[in-house]
Design an enzyme around this catalytic site. Structure first.
Site, PDB file in Angstrom:
ATOM      1  N   ASP A  36       0.813  -1.220   0.000  1.00 17.25           N
ATOM      2  CA  ASP A  36       0.000   0.000   0.000  1.00 17.25           C
ATOM      3  C   ASP A  36       0.850   1.276   0.000  1.00 17.25           C
ATOM      4  OD1 ASP A  36       0.999  -0.319   2.492  1.00 17.25           O
ATOM      5  OD2 ASP A  36      -0.875   0.052   3.574  1.00 17.25           O
ATOM      6  N   HIS A 240      23.784   4.522 -18.077  1.00 16.88           N
ATOM      7  CA  HIS A 240      22.671   4.740 -17.148  1.00 16.88           C
ATOM      8  C   HIS A 240      22.930   4.071 -15.798  1.00 16.88           C
ATOM      9  CE1 HIS A 240      19.714   5.801 -20.620  1.00 16.88           C
ATOM     10  NE2 HIS A 240      20.483   6.803 -20.264  1.00 16.88           N
ATOM     11  N   ASP A 257      25.585  12.788 -13.435  1.00 17.44           N
ATOM     12  CA  ASP A 257      24.533  13.241 -14.346  1.00 17.44           C
ATOM     13  C   ASP A 257      23.280  13.376 -13.491  1.00 17.44           C
ATOM     14  OD1 ASP A 257      22.545  13.581 -16.227  1.00 17.44           O
ATOM     15  OD2 ASP A 257      23.272  12.012 -17.583  1.00 17.44           O
ATOM     16  N   ASP A 268      19.019  18.990 -16.785  1.00 19.58           N
ATOM     17  CA  ASP A 268      19.732  17.737 -17.069  1.00 19.58           C
ATOM     18  C   ASP A 268      21.204  18.101 -17.297  1.00 19.58           C
ATOM     19  OD1 ASP A 268      20.592  15.275 -17.943  1.00 19.58           O
ATOM     20  OD2 ASP A 268      19.412  15.268 -19.801  1.00 19.58           O
ATOM     21  N   HIS A 347      26.565   7.312 -27.951  1.00  9.95           N
ATOM     22  CA  HIS A 347      25.224   7.907 -27.872  1.00  9.95           C
ATOM     23  C   HIS A 347      25.186   9.203 -28.671  1.00  9.95           C
ATOM     24  CE1 HIS A 347      26.550  10.927 -24.879  1.00  9.95           C
ATOM     25  NE2 HIS A 347      27.180   9.954 -24.247  1.00  9.95           N
ATOM     26  N   HIS A 351      19.245  15.903 -26.764  1.00  7.22           N
ATOM     27  CA  HIS A 351      17.807  15.641 -26.933  1.00  7.22           C
ATOM     28  C   HIS A 351      17.067  16.908 -26.552  1.00  7.22           C
ATOM     29  CE1 HIS A 351      17.886  15.214 -22.519  1.00  7.22           C
ATOM     30  NE2 HIS A 351      18.971  14.486 -22.696  1.00  7.22           N
ATOM     31  N   HIS A 358      13.718  13.744 -21.513  1.00  3.32           N
ATOM     32  CA  HIS A 358      13.838  13.492 -22.949  1.00  3.32           C
ATOM     33  C   HIS A 358      12.526  14.007 -23.534  1.00  3.32           C
ATOM     34  CE1 HIS A 358      16.836  10.030 -22.005  1.00  3.32           C
ATOM     35  NE2 HIS A 358      17.359  11.216 -21.872  1.00  3.32           N
ATOM     36  N   GLU A 381      25.641  17.074 -24.903  1.00  4.00           N
ATOM     37  CA  GLU A 381      26.265  16.174 -23.944  1.00  4.00           C
ATOM     38  C   GLU A 381      27.181  15.118 -24.554  1.00  4.00           C
ATOM     39  OE1 GLU A 381      23.468  13.278 -22.222  1.00  4.00           O
ATOM     40  OE2 GLU A 381      21.836  14.414 -23.122  1.00  4.00           O
ATOM     41  N   TYR A 385      33.993   7.127 -23.389  1.00  6.88           N
ATOM     42  CA  TYR A 385      33.882   6.042 -22.404  1.00  6.88           C
ATOM     43  C   TYR A 385      34.865   4.937 -22.784  1.00  6.88           C
ATOM     44  CZ  TYR A 385      29.652   8.804 -22.120  1.00  6.88           C
ATOM     45  OH  TYR A 385      28.789   9.861 -22.034  1.00  6.88           O
ATOM     46  N   ARG A 403      31.601  12.679 -19.411  1.00  7.35           N
ATOM     47  CA  ARG A 403      30.527  13.331 -20.169  1.00  7.35           C
ATOM     48  C   ARG A 403      30.397  14.751 -19.616  1.00  7.35           C
ATOM     49  NH1 ARG A 403      27.058   9.753 -19.878  1.00  7.35           N
ATOM     50  NH2 ARG A 403      25.662  10.292 -18.179  1.00  7.35           N
ATOM     51  N   GLU A 405      27.589  17.817 -19.910  1.00  8.29           N
ATOM     52  CA  GLU A 405      26.240  18.069 -20.437  1.00  8.29           C
ATOM     53  C   GLU A 405      25.699  19.400 -19.944  1.00  8.29           C
ATOM     54  OE1 GLU A 405      23.206  15.277 -19.076  1.00  8.29           O
ATOM     55  OE2 GLU A 405      21.927  15.841 -20.772  1.00  8.29           O
TER      56      GLU A 405
END
Ligand code: GLY
Ligand code: MN
Ligand code: MN
Length: 435
Positions: A36, A240, A257, A268, A347, A351, A358, A381, A385, A403, A405
């Site tokens: 719940d 991610h 990030d 972002d 990547h 975006h 996104h 961004e 890697y 990265r 961004e």
């Protein structure tokens, strides 16, 4: 966000819909976390965009030109007992008085009232395919209207994708929307800055994630736009990564990030910095390269350029640099043609950004990349890697994920970097961390 802003959006949408139409738009539902216990509720972005109404269990109906009222909200009724346990509900009274609805009905009456509202409406604007259960209800309502054909009642004859119209509107940010995005970006940028000042070897990734949330919440940004990614060393190579469980090692970089929401608008931002405050030579060489690629890409965020220009600029800069460092071999034109950079940069460079991280909006129109226009906001961004164990790669480059961004607004002139308060030059980062 001012009530006038929501009203303007409804007017604009109804103008596009035209007379003889109806739009139906439910908000999201509360998701069960366990038994719940629910996840914190976040309204559906399209629904909130048009209403500013943040309660679950609600449906918006717009009927342009309807004399008894064009803007109808179905929502939960007031319930003194439930409100003691779960908090305030606007009820139908609040929907009209505080949210500007022309009329409001209990959500429990939706199935009884909706078919009547559809009568004599030729076109139905509705986002089919987002929720199968709701699709079924809409088709039941249409069936009910059609079954009354012999009584002379006309039902809808055309279905249109509401999201198509709405998402194009959402792509162009108004002055008020840009102000909200700037506030979100500023709070997140300050949080990133704070993380740079507080980070030291021996801390854990989750501690930085926690400090980030803490800073945003202390500034009134209650929710993050997405789960924070805090990856030390090799974990920075997982795009991610959300475990955020490892200790931060002396000599590693950490990639963060993370971004908060303000008034349902996202930020972002990614920053990568040395855990101990000083870049090693190899880290610095790769960092300089990513930064150079990012600046080249940001410079392409100008009206008249197309959506893919920033990506192409980033790819070109990264490939050139990787060849120079010996991480790629061959000529620039061959490497670009064969996309050999995708081994280290897999990547895209950004975006759309808005109410959803996104965000909505088409990237291509009639098969061609979209032309950038003032009021659009996007992320830039690029990254590199190089995970541990990368075959044929010198040891010194391995375990490095970087990265950078930023959130960038297209203006008539130069790109406007909404997240500029977060330091990103290596000199600025080292100076800040040395304090
Ligand atoms: N934070 C998700 C992304 O950068 O796209
Ligand atoms: Mn991000
Ligand atoms: Mn992003």
């Amino acid at each position: 966000m001012q009530a006038a802003e929501f009203k303007r959006r409804r007017r604009q949408l109804m103008g596009m819909m035209g007379a003889g139409s109806i739009a139906i738009l439910p908000t999201g539902s509360e998701a069960v976390r366990n038994r719940d216990v629910h996840f914190p509720f976040r309204p559906d972005s399209d629904f909130y965009y048009l209403t500013g109404f943040a309660e679950p269990e609600a449906v918006l109906v717009l009927i342009p030109g309807r004399r008894q009222g064009e803007y109808i909200l179905f929502c939960r009724e007031k319930d003194p007992t439930k409100e003691v346990w779960d908090g305030y509900r606007a009820g139908m009274e609040g929907a009209v008085a505080d949210f500007g609805a022309d009329d409001a009905f209990p959500i429990t009456d939706l199935d009884d009232i909706l078919p009547g509202l559809m009568e004599e409406r030729e076109r139905v604007f509705f986002a089919m395919g987002s929720d199968p259960a709701f699709d079924k209800r809409v088709s039941d309502w249409v069936g009910q209207v059609r079954s009354r054909a012999r009584a002379g009642v006309h039902g809808p004859i055309e279905f249109l994708a509401l999201d198509h119209y709405l998402h194009d509107m959402r792509l162009y940010k108004s002055r008020g929307e840009i102000a909200a995005m700037r506030r979100a970006a500023r709070i997140s940028a300050q949080a990133h800055t704070e993380l740079m000042m507080r980070c030291e070897p021996g801390m854990h990734e989750y501690q930085l994630a926690s400090l980030f949330s803490h800073h945003c919440q202390m500034k009134g940004a209650g929710q993050l736009a997405y789960p924070s990614i805090v990856g030390g060393g090799n974990n920075g190579c997982v795009l991610h990564y959300v475990e955020n469980s490892a200790p931060l090692e002396d000599g590693d970089l950490v990639l963060i990030d993370a971004g908060c929401e303000r008034e349902c608008f996202a930020s972002d931002i990614t920053r990568t910095f040395p855990v101990n405050g000083r870049f090693s030579k190899a880290q610095r060489a790769l960092y300089d390269l990513v930064l150079q690629a990012q600046l080249a890409a940001i410079d392409k965020v100008r009206p008249g350029n197309h959506w893919n220009d920033p990506h192409e600029a980033a790819v070109r800069a990264l490939t050139k640099g990787l060849l120079k460092l010996g991480l790629l071999r061959g000529t620039l034109s061959k490497a670009l043609k064969e996309k050999s950079y995708t081994r280290f940069y897999m990547h895209r460079t950004g975006h759309w950004l808005g109410m959803d991280v996104h965000d909505v909006g088409d990237y291509k129109i009639d098969g061609h990349w979209r032309v950038l226009e003032p009021g659009m906001v996007l992320t830039v961004e690029p990254g590199l890697y190089i995970p541990r164990g990368s075959k044929g790669v010198a040891k010194k480059w391995q375990g490095i994920g970087i990265r950078i961004e930023d959130d960038v607004l297209v203006t008539r002139d130069a790109p406007d970097v909404l997240s500029r308060d977060a330091p990103k030059s290596p000199e600025a980062i080292e100076a800040l961390m040395a304090r």
